[in-house]
Design an enzyme around this catalytic site. Structure first.
Site, mmCIF file in Angstrom:
data_model
loop_
_atom_site.group_PDB
_atom_site.id
_atom_site.type_symbol
_atom_site.label_atom_id
_atom_site.label_comp_id
_atom_site.label_asym_id
_atom_site.label_seq_id
_atom_site.Cartn_x
_atom_site.Cartn_y
_atom_site.Cartn_z
ATOM 1 N N ASP A 1 -5.758 -6.253 5.726
ATOM 2 C CA ASP A 1 -5.252 -4.920 5.377
ATOM 3 C C ASP A 1 -5.204 -4.023 6.611
ATOM 4 O O ASP A 1 -6.238 -3.640 7.151
ATOM 5 C CB ASP A 1 -6.198 -4.308 4.329
ATOM 6 N N GLY A 2 -3.970 -3.672 7.029
ATOM 7 C CA GLY A 2 -3.821 -2.664 8.070
ATOM 8 C C GLY A 2 -3.027 -3.140 9.273
ATOM 9 O O GLY A 2 -3.350 -4.156 9.888
ATOM 10 N N GLY B 1 -0.434 3.329 8.917
ATOM 11 C CA GLY B 1 0.437 3.424 10.085
ATOM 12 C C GLY B 1 -0.254 3.217 11.425
ATOM 13 O O GLY B 1 0.288 3.602 12.467
ATOM 14 N N GLY C 1 -8.924 4.489 6.250
ATOM 15 C CA GLY C 1 -8.574 5.859 5.872
ATOM 16 C C GLY C 1 -7.162 6.284 6.193
ATOM 17 O O GLY C 1 -6.634 7.186 5.557
ATOM 18 N N HIS D 1 -8.511 -0.421 -3.687
ATOM 19 C CA HIS D 1 -9.375 -0.470 -2.501
ATOM 20 C C HIS D 1 -10.092 0.873 -2.386
ATOM 21 O O HIS D 1 -9.494 1.865 -1.970
ATOM 22 C CB HIS D 1 -8.496 -0.751 -1.269
ATOM 23 N N GLY E 1 1.641 -1.484 4.236
ATOM 24 C CA GLY E 1 1.967 -0.131 3.813
ATOM 25 C C GLY E 1 3.199 0.407 4.496
ATOM 26 O O GLY E 1 4.331 0.215 4.043
ATOM 27 N N ASP F 1 -5.114 2.650 -2.229
ATOM 28 C CA ASP F 1 -6.219 3.084 -1.369
ATOM 29 C C ASP F 1 -6.780 4.386 -1.913
ATOM 30 O O ASP F 1 -6.024 5.313 -2.217
ATOM 31 C CB ASP F 1 -5.708 3.334 0.057
ATOM 32 N N SER G 1 0.839 -1.208 0.000
ATOM 33 C CA SER G 1 0.000 0.000 0.000
ATOM 34 C C SER G 1 0.869 1.251 0.000
ATOM 35 O O SER G 1 1.812 1.360 0.786
ATOM 36 C CB SER G 1 -0.893 0.001 1.244
ATOM 37 N N HIS H 1 -1.136 -1.965 -3.961
ATOM 38 C CA HIS H 1 -2.454 -1.722 -3.362
ATOM 39 C C HIS H 1 -2.716 -0.215 -3.372
ATOM 40 O O HIS H 1 -1.958 0.563 -2.790
ATOM 41 C CB HIS H 1 -2.446 -2.258 -1.929
HETATM 42 C C1 DX5 Z 1 -6.273 1.672 5.642
HETATM 43 C C2 DX5 Z 1 -5.800 1.201 4.293
HETATM 44 C C3 DX5 Z 1 -4.593 0.317 4.344
HETATM 45 C C4 DX5 Z 1 -3.372 0.974 4.908
HETATM 46 C C5 DX5 Z 1 -2.292 -0.024 5.171
HETATM 47 O O1 DX5 Z 1 -7.374 2.460 5.445
HETATM 48 O O2 DX5 Z 1 -6.822 0.482 3.663
HETATM 49 O O3 DX5 Z 1 -4.322 -0.192 3.040
HETATM 50 O O4 DX5 Z 1 -2.858 1.928 4.065
HETATM 51 O O5 DX5 Z 1 -1.226 0.684 5.725
HETATM 52 P P1 DX5 Z 1 -0.445 0.177 7.014
HETATM 53 O O6 DX5 Z 1 0.243 -1.080 6.604
HETATM 54 O O7 DX5 Z 1 0.496 1.285 7.293
HETATM 55 O O8 DX5 Z 1 -1.463 -0.051 8.083
HETATM 56 ZN ZN ZN Z 2 -6.404 -0.647 1.775
#
Ligand code: DX5
Ligand code: ZN
Length: 206
Positions: free
Chosen positions: A168-169, A138, A135, A59, A188, A32, A6, A30
């Site tokens: 995801d996340g 981190g 949204g 996404h 991400g 977002d 991401s 990915h």
């Molecule tokens: C959250 C997003 C994720 C996020 C992942 O709303 O859908 O894709 O960017 O990032 P990390 O890995 O930093 O949680």
């Molecule tokens: Zn995402």
């Protein structure tokens, strides 16, 4: 387990981030998208997605996904996932994504239960478990959301569905150890806020 990277939170600009991901073993980029409506954040305009050598795994955390679908078709996205919480006609949106030749998915916010996807599960290519509040990148993983992996596996097995399970996340070198049974993880900040993307990917031990 497959890996999607991401680009929501990164130490580099968009072009550099994508160039760095291109050089890694990641399976997907990915993307977002937030609109300031479904969630309060609004993602910046992306200008370099066409430079990705990785298939785009999109996404959409937006209130009106229809407005974005053809744009991502033009970018030759592999898949588009929309939020299961929308009150729109999800069947029509998912069918439209398929008609354009892309894979489709539904994403579950942390508080949304697996039952929200059951009605659509026979046509889904992907179910995305959001393991953080949507949204923002981190954040710390909400570990209780991982219970949905097994629920989805059971549903898939019982009914013979084909969807892949994405998480995801908040995935990093530690939390990856808690994820069992998912087909793919989306990572991400653990990767993109570092200098050596491949070294971070290797730490995931996928
Ligand atoms: C959250 C997003 C994720 C996020 C992942 O709303 O859908 O894709 O960017 O990032 P990390 O890995 O930093 O949680
Ligand atoms: Zn995402």
């Amino acid at each position: 387990m497959k890996l999607a990277v991401s680009i929501l939170v990164t130490d580099y600009d968009e072009e550099e981030t994508i160039a760095r991901i291109n050089e890694t073993t990641a399976d997907y980029l990915h993307v977002d998208v937030t609109d300031g409506s479904f969630v309060s954040q609004r993602t910046p305009q992306r200008d370099f997605l066409h430079t990705s050598k990785k298939p785009l795994n999109v996404h959409l955390m937006v209130s009106r996904p229809f407005d974005y679908i053809s744009m991502f078709k033009e970018l030759q996205a592999e898949s588009i996932t929309i939020q299961a919480e929308l009150e729109d006609d999800l069947n029509s949106l998912l069918d439209y994504i398929h008609e354009l030749g892309m894979k489709c998915g539904l994403a579950l916010c942390p508080k949304t239960s697996v039952s929200a996807v059951e009605e659509y599960a026979n046509k889904l290519d992907e179910v995305l478990i959001l393991s953080v509040t949507p949204g923002v990148g981190g954040q710390k993983m909400i570990e209780s959301t991982l219970d949905k992996i097994e629920e989805l596996e059971n549903l898939r097995e019982k009914e013979g569905y084909q969807f892949k399970i994405f998480v995801d996340g908040g995935v990093n070198g530690e939390t990856i150890g808690k994820i069992r049974g998912a087909d793919a993880v989306i990572v991400g900040s653990f990767i993109c806020k570092s200098e050596d993307y491949q070294a971070q990917i290797d730490k995931l031990g996928l």
